[in-house]
Design a protein around this motif. Structure first.
Motif, mmCIF file in Angstrom:
data_model
loop_
_atom_site.group_PDB
_atom_site.id
_atom_site.type_symbol
_atom_site.label_atom_id
_atom_site.label_comp_id
_atom_site.label_asym_id
_atom_site.label_seq_id
_atom_site.Cartn_x
_atom_site.Cartn_y
_atom_site.Cartn_z
ATOM 1 N N VAL A 173 0.849 -1.189 0.000
ATOM 2 C CA VAL A 173 0.000 0.000 0.000
ATOM 3 C C VAL A 173 0.886 1.241 0.000
ATOM 4 C CG1 VAL A 173 -1.773 1.277 1.244
ATOM 5 C CG2 VAL A 173 -1.879 -1.209 1.136
ATOM 6 N N VAL A 174 0.961 1.883 -1.155
ATOM 7 C CA VAL A 174 1.748 3.108 -1.286
ATOM 8 C C VAL A 174 0.899 4.126 -2.026
ATOM 9 C CG1 VAL A 174 3.994 1.994 -1.266
ATOM 10 C CG2 VAL A 174 2.792 2.275 -3.440
ATOM 11 N N ARG A 175 1.270 5.392 -1.858
ATOM 12 C CA ARG A 175 0.458 6.393 -2.529
ATOM 13 C C ARG A 175 1.092 6.821 -3.852
ATOM 14 N NH1 ARG A 175 0.779 11.979 0.899
ATOM 15 N NH2 ARG A 175 2.937 12.495 0.442
ATOM 16 N N PRO A 176 0.271 7.226 -4.812
ATOM 17 C CA PRO A 176 0.786 7.508 -6.153
ATOM 18 C C PRO A 176 1.793 8.653 -6.228
ATOM 19 C CG PRO A 176 -1.587 7.182 -6.245
ATOM 20 C CD PRO A 176 -1.204 7.207 -4.793
ATOM 21 N N SER A 177 1.649 9.703 -5.401
ATOM 22 C CA SER A 177 2.498 10.883 -5.609
ATOM 23 C C SER A 177 3.972 10.590 -5.391
ATOM 24 C CB SER A 177 2.053 12.020 -4.693
ATOM 25 O OG SER A 177 2.239 11.661 -3.342
ATOM 26 N N ASP A 178 4.309 9.880 -4.292
ATOM 27 C CA ASP A 178 5.724 9.687 -4.003
ATOM 28 C C ASP A 178 6.086 8.253 -3.619
ATOM 29 O OD1 ASP A 178 4.475 9.567 -1.590
ATOM 30 O OD2 ASP A 178 5.441 11.334 -0.722
ATOM 31 N N GLY A 179 5.129 7.341 -3.728
ATOM 32 C CA GLY A 179 5.430 5.946 -3.435
ATOM 33 C C GLY A 179 5.619 5.635 -1.960
ATOM 34 N N LYS A 180 5.275 6.615 -1.078
ATOM 35 C CA LYS A 180 5.421 6.364 0.359
ATOM 36 C C LYS A 180 4.200 5.629 0.902
ATOM 37 C CE LYS A 180 8.332 10.280 1.646
ATOM 38 N NZ LYS A 180 8.197 11.698 1.961
ATOM 39 N N VAL A 181 4.418 4.938 2.007
ATOM 40 C CA VAL A 181 3.305 4.243 2.657
ATOM 41 C C VAL A 181 2.442 5.274 3.385
ATOM 42 C CG1 VAL A 181 2.673 2.528 4.391
ATOM 43 C CG2 VAL A 181 4.690 2.159 2.938
ATOM 44 N N PRO A 182 1.160 5.377 3.050
ATOM 45 C CA PRO A 182 0.311 6.360 3.729
ATOM 46 C C PRO A 182 0.025 5.930 5.159
ATOM 47 C CG PRO A 182 -0.996 5.064 2.200
ATOM 48 C CD PRO A 182 0.432 4.615 2.031
ATOM 49 N N LYS A 183 0.230 6.859 6.101
ATOM 50 C CA LYS A 183 0.022 6.527 7.518
ATOM 51 C C LYS A 183 -1.356 6.944 8.011
ATOM 52 C CE LYS A 183 4.004 4.677 8.399
ATOM 53 N NZ LYS A 183 4.135 3.268 8.702
ATOM 54 N N GLU A 184 -1.948 7.902 7.316
ATOM 55 C CA GLU A 184 -3.312 8.282 7.668
ATOM 56 C C GLU A 184 -4.125 8.367 6.385
ATOM 57 O OE1 GLU A 184 -4.066 10.901 11.270
ATOM 58 O OE2 GLU A 184 -2.129 11.627 10.570
ATOM 59 N N VAL A 185 -5.234 7.653 6.381
ATOM 60 C CA VAL A 185 -6.053 7.596 5.176
ATOM 61 C C VAL A 185 -7.493 7.970 5.534
ATOM 62 C CG1 VAL A 185 -6.866 6.157 3.263
ATOM 63 C CG2 VAL A 185 -4.598 5.753 4.245
ATOM 64 N N ALA A 186 -8.049 8.900 4.772
ATOM 65 C CA ALA A 186 -9.454 9.271 4.987
ATOM 66 C C ALA A 186 -10.299 8.671 3.867
ATOM 67 C CB ALA A 186 -9.607 10.782 4.999
ATOM 68 N N PHE A 187 -11.382 8.012 4.257
ATOM 69 C CA PHE A 187 -12.333 7.444 3.306
ATOM 70 C C PHE A 187 -13.611 8.280 3.369
ATOM 71 C CE2 PHE A 187 -9.482 4.094 4.580
ATOM 72 C CZ PHE A 187 -9.241 3.381 3.425
ATOM 73 N N LEU A 188 -14.058 8.756 2.236
ATOM 74 C CA LEU A 188 -15.225 9.637 2.203
ATOM 75 C C LEU A 188 -16.402 8.905 1.569
ATOM 76 C CD1 LEU A 188 -12.964 11.611 2.872
ATOM 77 C CD2 LEU A 188 -13.742 13.084 1.035
ATOM 78 N N SER A 189 -17.457 8.733 2.340
ATOM 79 C CA SER A 189 -18.650 8.057 1.808
ATOM 80 C C SER A 189 -19.515 9.056 1.049
ATOM 81 C CB SER A 189 -19.481 7.477 2.948
ATOM 82 O OG SER A 189 -18.672 6.750 3.833
ATOM 83 N N CYS A 190 -20.396 8.493 0.240
ATOM 84 C CA CYS A 190 -21.423 9.309 -0.429
ATOM 85 C C CYS A 190 -20.828 10.482 -1.195
ATOM 86 C CB CYS A 190 -22.456 9.842 0.563
ATOM 87 S SG CYS A 190 -23.279 8.586 1.531
ATOM 88 N N VAL A 191 -19.782 10.268 -1.968
ATOM 89 C CA VAL A 191 -19.273 11.338 -2.821
ATOM 90 C C VAL A 191 -20.012 11.239 -4.151
ATOM 91 C CG1 VAL A 191 -17.265 12.454 -3.811
ATOM 92 C CG2 VAL A 191 -17.042 11.141 -1.703
#
Lengths: 441, 292
Positions: free
Chosen positions: A237-255
């Motif tokens: 699990v890494v993020r697209p911008s810099d390949g780092k492992v995200p430590k905090e992830v926000a999930f937004l419902s009903c977008v």
């Protein structure tokens, strides 16, 4: 008595609902033509990491069905094909199908994959949901378990088609299957019943303008790919911008869902569940990370679903915040998320590494023309309108044309499969008669 | 072209620079702002109470003045004036019952049925003058000036009075680009400045001002550009306190959009009344060699 029924079925859409319908009809001994717009059957299900509430692997549960559909004596698979026109009526439809040029002679091709190994041009992969990881080649088999396991050439990316030279794939192909001169071909079939299973797309996140461009703001299917053990990051699990492992992830419902102002007013039915699942899988991959889910209310109405949500909260420490998010913006390395926690009555500001949007489900826009060709009624959102919303949920407004899966409305995998089987039984009922009987009830 | 124009109270006092620079700039662009006669306070805040019609009398009276003086359109500069006039006008147009009550109450006035159109000067610049025409009249392009457009609330909310896209407005960015400046986008552009909380809760305003200004600074802005005298007050008058509290804060000039427009059109800085602003806007312009 004369026989008025052509006992063959056309199924449009090779996702989980269409495959189920095809297998049921074929197993009953009737011929099926399964048309799929993309190069392989499988649909969205195959893109997911693990599926709720059992967390089984969709590649494991789908590929046997796909292979069976690909090898079944009664199923004729027409992938990379689209329905051009339909005439006739229940019991006897004539359907013209365009087989799009793949520039590969699939009869010669043995699926060795040497062409895509050697191809020097890459393009964003549809299967990997255009993520920066896992770009595909200009000649490509969409994914490892593709059925059929045959490549197509993307004209817009291919160096030969765009610049006039290369043809490396032709050079390396051991069976001389590459054919740059190939053209679209047409085939006509006669069938007695049609099942439409054209599926869904996600409401475009670009429509939520203020955050669409950020590489670390993903839609649900993109994050599925990142979570997927066989995905473009091998499940890391890494993020697209810099390949780092995200430590905090926000999930937004009903977008986009339940939002008449910015999206669609209806509930997309699966987002509560898949966001809980993604938060859970994220925690399994990054145990020291924190997952936040903003929600309006959790709608967990399937078998084992509410227990699953509780498990996400209790066992995996997913933090649920009841409230909506007003704004997401980049602040240096982080994404700031502003929202409300309506249970404590406080404003919330989070500094996250990654934001996942539970975007609304909408009908696959590629199916829009098809509905016109078929003459079936749709609702104002483009979902197929049933003949009766309660009592005839498998039939379209046109007799002999049935509907399965998310083409009819947002639904999860079990419901799609059930509707696929249901639509198949409708077709089989028709095939058991000597002449079509129009149902009045 | 003449445009009937409603100034409002602050433009005659602390926001003199907004008024004078607007009149001079619009003149240079071929539009004469004709001050409405016998105007009164706009009402300041649009009352949301269902039965509080008395609050709408002030803005509606101004619209009656426009109609009375033969106009069908009124231009505004201050965001608050724009907001109350525009919304009260919509109320009169859309609610027959309230329209009747208001008209009955003001029996000394002519009947008003929402005939007047309320526009903000930014809309006039965009829709009638046009960015290209403005760019064509620029004598001193504001090259090298990095300025963050700040919209605040009342120009954009609620949707029915918004002069631009609510979530992501670009109207001031387009204006800044037309006059040669570099517009800096920042996440606080449409956040509230704290508004009239400045009266009873100045610490809160200081906090808001810091969040807004520091966010613009982090995006590389050297100055703020805005339309509203109250936003201007809140963002500029709290700066001395911010400078005391945050050692790395050395002030950030806050401009009205018409001040930068006037400078770019080659009109002398006198009409801008920079003496009424804190944060040394003139020094910044001088350092960029935009004024002598």
């Amino acid at each position: 008595m004369e026989d008025f029924i052509t006992r063959k079925a056309l199924i449009i859409g090779g996702g989980v609902a269409g495959i189920q319908a095809a297998l049921d009809i074929a197993d009953a001994g009737y011929e099926v033509i399964l048309v799929e717009r993309t190069p392989s059957i499988g649909g969205h299900v195959l893109q997911y990491s693990e599926v709720f509430p059992t967390l089984d692997c969709p590649q494991c549960i789908m590929t046997p069905k796909m292979v069976e559909a690909g090898q079944h004596a009664n199923i004729r698979l027409l992938t990379y094909s689209e329905v051009e026109s339909v005439s006739g009526k229940i019991g006897n439809f004539t359907v013209r199908i365009r087989r799009k040029a793949s520039y590969v002679d699939w009869d010669k091709c043995n699926g060795c994959g040497l062409c895509q190994l050697k191809c020097a041009t890459t393009a964003p992969s549809e299967f990997e949901r255009w993520l920066p990881f896992g770009r595909r080649k200009a000649i490509y088999i969409p994914f490892g378990q593709a059925v059929p396991n045959k490549p197509v050439i993307d004209r817009d990316a291919c160096r030969y088609f765009t610049k006039g030279k290369c043809q490396l794939c032709q050079l390396v192909c051991p069976v001389k299957a590459i054919d740059f001169e190939q053209r679209d071909t047409f085939t006509e079939v006669n069938v007695g019943a049609i099942i439409v299973a054209t599926g869904f797309e996600l409401y475009a996140k670009e429509s939520i303008s203020e955050i669409a461009e950020d590489p670390d703001v993903l839609d649900g299917i993109q994050f599925e790919r990142i979570l997927c053990p066989s995905g473009p990051t091998d499940g890391e699990v890494v993020r697209p911008s810099d390949g780092k492992v995200p430590k905090e992830v926000a999930f937004l419902s009903c977008v986009g869902s339940r939002d008449p102002e910015h999206g669609v007013p209806y509930c997309s039915r699966v987002c509560c569940m898949y966001l809980a699942k993604q938060a859970m899988l994220y925690k399994h991959a990054v145990p020291d990370g924190q997952a936040y889910i903003f929600y309006m209310d959790t709608r967990s109405t399937g078998k084992g679903y509410e227990e699953f949500i509780q498990r996400a909260v209790e066992e995996d420490g997913v933090l649920y915040l009841r409230g909506r998010v007003s704004k997401v913006f980049r602040d240096g390395d982080k994404l700031k998320v502003w929202g409300a926690d309506t249970l404590s009555g406080k404003r919330v500001e989070l500094s996250c590494d990654l934001v996942v949007l539970g975007m609304a489900m909408v009908p696959d826009p590629a199916g829009k023309d098809l509905m016109r060709i078929l003459g079936v009624d749709t609702d104002i959102y483009g979902f197929i309108a049933e003949a009766h919303p309660k009592l005839r949920p498998l039939e379209s407004s046109v007799p002999g044309i049935y509907v399965a899966g998310t083409a009819q409305g947002p639904k999860d995998i079990p419901d799609s499969v059930a509707q696929g089987s249901g639509a198949a039984s409708k077709a089989l009922t028709l095939f058991s008669r000597k002449e079509p009987v129009l149902e009045k009830r | 072209m003449d445009l009937s124009y409603y100034p409002g109270c602050t433009l005659k006092t602390i926001a003199k620079g907004l008024e004078d620079s607007a009149i001079a700039s619009m003149n240079a662009l071929g539009i004469r702002l004709v001050e409405l006669e016998r105007w009164n306070c706009c009402g300041t805040v649009y009352s949301l109470a269902e039965d509080d019609l008395a609050h709408h009398l002030a803005p509606v009276r101004n619209l009656i003045r426009v109609k009375e003086q033969g106009g069908d359109r009124v231009g505004t500069l201050c965001s608050f004036c724009y907001h109350t006039l525009k919304r009260a006008n919509l109320l009169v147009r859309n609610d027959g019952e309230k329209r009747k009550t208001l008209n009955d109450f003001m029996e000394e006035e002519i009947d008003y049925n929402g005939e007047v159109e309320v526009v903000h000067l930014l809309e006039v610049l965009r829709d009638e003058v046009g960015w290209d025409a403005i760019a064509g009249k620029v004598k001193v392009p504001l090259h090298g000036l990095k300025v963050a457009p700040y919209y605040g609330c009342t120009l954009l909310r609620p949707q029915e009075v918004a002069i631009d896209q609510v979530e992501r407005p670009t109207i001031m960015q387009k204006l800044m680009e037309a006059i040669g400046a570099e517009a800096v986008d920042f996440p606080y552009a449409t956040e509230c400045c704290g508004s009239f909380q400045t009266v009873g809760n100045p610490d809160f305003i200081t906090q808001r001002a810091w969040e807004i200004l520091s966010s613009a600074m982090r995006r590389g802005a050297e100055a703020i550009v805005l339309t509203c005298p109250l936003c201007h007050f809140n963002l500029s008058q709290r700066q001395p306190e911010l400078a005391q509290k945050y050692s790395d804060f050395h002030g950030m000039p806050v401009f009205y959009f018409t001040q930068l427009l006037a400078i770019s059109l080659g009109i002398g800085p006198e009409v801008c009344h920079f003496e009424l602003s804190s944060g040394e806007p003139l020094s910044l312009l001088k350092s960029k060699k935009l004024v002598s």
